[in-house]
Design a protein around this motif. Structure first.
Motif, short mmCIF file in Angstrom:
data_model
loop_
_atom_site.label_atom_id
_atom_site.label_comp_id
_atom_site.label_asym_id
_atom_site.label_seq_id
_atom_site.Cartn_x
_atom_site.Cartn_y
_atom_site.Cartn_z
N ASP A 5 0.83 -1.21 0.00
CA ASP A 5 0.00 0.00 0.00
C ASP A 5 0.86 1.26 0.00
N ILE A 6 1.94 1.23 0.78
CA ILE A 6 2.86 2.37 0.83
C ILE A 6 3.50 2.58 -0.54
N SER A 7 3.94 1.50 -1.15
CA SER A 7 4.55 1.59 -2.48
C SER A 7 3.57 2.15 -3.50
N ALA A 8 2.31 1.73 -3.44
CA ALA A 8 1.30 2.23 -4.36
C ALA A 8 1.03 3.72 -4.13
N LEU A 9 0.98 4.12 -2.87
CA LEU A 9 0.76 5.53 -2.54
C LEU A 9 1.89 6.40 -3.10
N VAL A 10 3.12 5.97 -2.88
CA VAL A 10 4.27 6.74 -3.37
C VAL A 10 4.28 6.76 -4.90
N SER A 11 4.08 5.60 -5.52
CA SER A 11 4.09 5.53 -6.99
C SER A 11 3.03 6.43 -7.61
N GLU A 12 1.86 6.42 -7.01
CA GLU A 12 0.74 7.19 -7.56
C GLU A 12 0.94 8.70 -7.41
N HIS A 13 1.60 9.14 -6.34
CA HIS A 13 1.67 10.58 -6.06
C HIS A 13 3.06 11.19 -6.13
N ALA A 14 4.07 10.41 -6.46
CA ALA A 14 5.45 10.92 -6.48
C ALA A 14 5.62 12.05 -7.50
N ALA A 15 5.08 11.89 -8.69
CA ALA A 15 5.24 12.92 -9.71
C ALA A 15 4.56 14.22 -9.29
N PHE A 16 3.39 14.11 -8.68
CA PHE A 16 2.68 15.30 -8.19
C PHE A 16 3.51 16.03 -7.15
N VAL A 17 4.03 15.29 -6.18
CA VAL A 17 4.84 15.89 -5.11
C VAL A 17 6.08 16.56 -5.70
N TRP A 18 6.75 15.88 -6.60
CA TRP A 18 7.96 16.42 -7.22
C TRP A 18 7.66 17.73 -7.96
N ARG A 19 6.57 17.72 -8.76
CA ARG A 19 6.20 18.93 -9.52
C ARG A 19 5.85 20.08 -8.59
N VAL A 20 5.07 19.79 -7.57
CA VAL A 20 4.67 20.84 -6.64
C VAL A 20 5.88 21.45 -5.96
N LEU A 21 6.79 20.62 -5.49
CA LEU A 21 8.00 21.14 -4.84
C LEU A 21 8.81 21.99 -5.82
N LEU A 22 8.94 21.53 -7.04
CA LEU A 22 9.68 22.28 -8.06
C LEU A 22 9.04 23.64 -8.28
N HIS A 23 7.74 23.67 -8.41
CA HIS A 23 7.04 24.92 -8.69
C HIS A 23 6.90 25.81 -7.45
N LEU A 24 7.20 25.27 -6.29
CA LEU A 24 7.23 26.09 -5.08
C LEU A 24 8.64 26.62 -4.80
N GLY A 25 9.54 26.42 -5.74
CA GLY A 25 10.87 27.02 -5.65
C GLY A 25 11.95 26.16 -5.04
N VAL A 26 11.70 24.87 -4.90
CA VAL A 26 12.75 23.99 -4.38
C VAL A 26 13.78 23.77 -5.49
N PRO A 27 15.06 24.01 -5.19
CA PRO A 27 16.10 23.81 -6.20
C PRO A 27 16.18 22.35 -6.65
N ASP A 28 16.58 22.15 -7.91
CA ASP A 28 16.71 20.79 -8.46
C ASP A 28 17.55 19.89 -7.56
N SER A 29 18.59 20.45 -6.98
CA SER A 29 19.51 19.66 -6.16
C SER A 29 18.85 19.11 -4.89
N GLN A 30 17.71 19.66 -4.50
CA GLN A 30 17.04 19.22 -3.27
C GLN A 30 15.73 18.48 -3.53
N LEU A 31 15.30 18.39 -4.78
CA LEU A 31 13.99 17.81 -5.08
C LEU A 31 13.83 16.37 -4.58
#
Length: 177
Positions: A5-31
């Motif tokens: 279940d944890i793996s499915a949760l991460v797989s399903e939402h990882a791209a969303f989290v990554w994009r949101v962090l990127l667009h909130l100004g997190v540098p590539d080196s910390q994403l």
């Protein structure tokens, strides 16, 4: 929660989290590190998630807090960034890809000029395509306030991109990308 279940949760939402962090100004080196931090927080708080809002809204709130914390701590790190890239030869077929990457980098710069409130609404509406109702829930503002922030953010982003002269290249035998 099982490991599957944890793996499915991460797989399903990882791209969303990554994009949101990127667009909130997190540098590539910390994403990558901050994405993991978001999911560690999610796993610790998952039992307390009461589903009063959508999962995306809840995840966005966690991302917002992690990004804000990273911005506060940024002054501690002494990473030296260089605006100048080494000169490289770009093949004609790669021009479109290069232009898209440059345009995205300029969008990230333009988003960095927005206030946190405007940036949140812009990212959630224009990039993540959440409804204005979900955005109002995520930000704690009224829908009319969110629409006002979206309008102001669009104007600011458009002005910033005009200042940076974002134009698609014309490629041989093709129209504008």
């Amino acid at each position: 929660m099982s490991p599957r279940d944890i793996s499915a949760l991460v797989s399903e939402h990882a791209a969303f989290v990554w994009r949101v962090l990127l667009h909130l100004g997190v540098p590539d080196s910390q994403l990558d590190d901050l994405s993991q931090e978001v999911f560690l927080i999610v796993l610790r708080q998952l039992e307390g998630f009461e589903e009063r809002s959508s999962l995306h809204t809840w995840l966005y709130g966690i991302c917002r807090n992690v990004a804000a914390s990273a911005r506060r701590q940024r002054h501690v790190k002494h990473e030296i960034l260089s605006g100048a890239l080494p000169e490289t030869i770009v093949q004609p077929a790669q021009e479109g890809v290069v232009w898209i990457k440059q345009a995205h980098a300029r969008l990230i710069e333009a988003l960095g000029e927005l206030s946190e409130e405007k940036r949140m609404v812009f990212v959630l509406f224009e990039i993540e395509e959440l409804s204005m109702n979900e955005i109002a829930d995520a930000t704690g503002a009224t829908q009319s306030t969110c629409y006002s922030r979206l309008y102001a953010a669009r104007e600011s982003v458009a002005a910033a991109l005009r200042r940076r002269e974002i134009r698609a290249p014309k490629l041989k035998g093709q129209g504008v990308i």
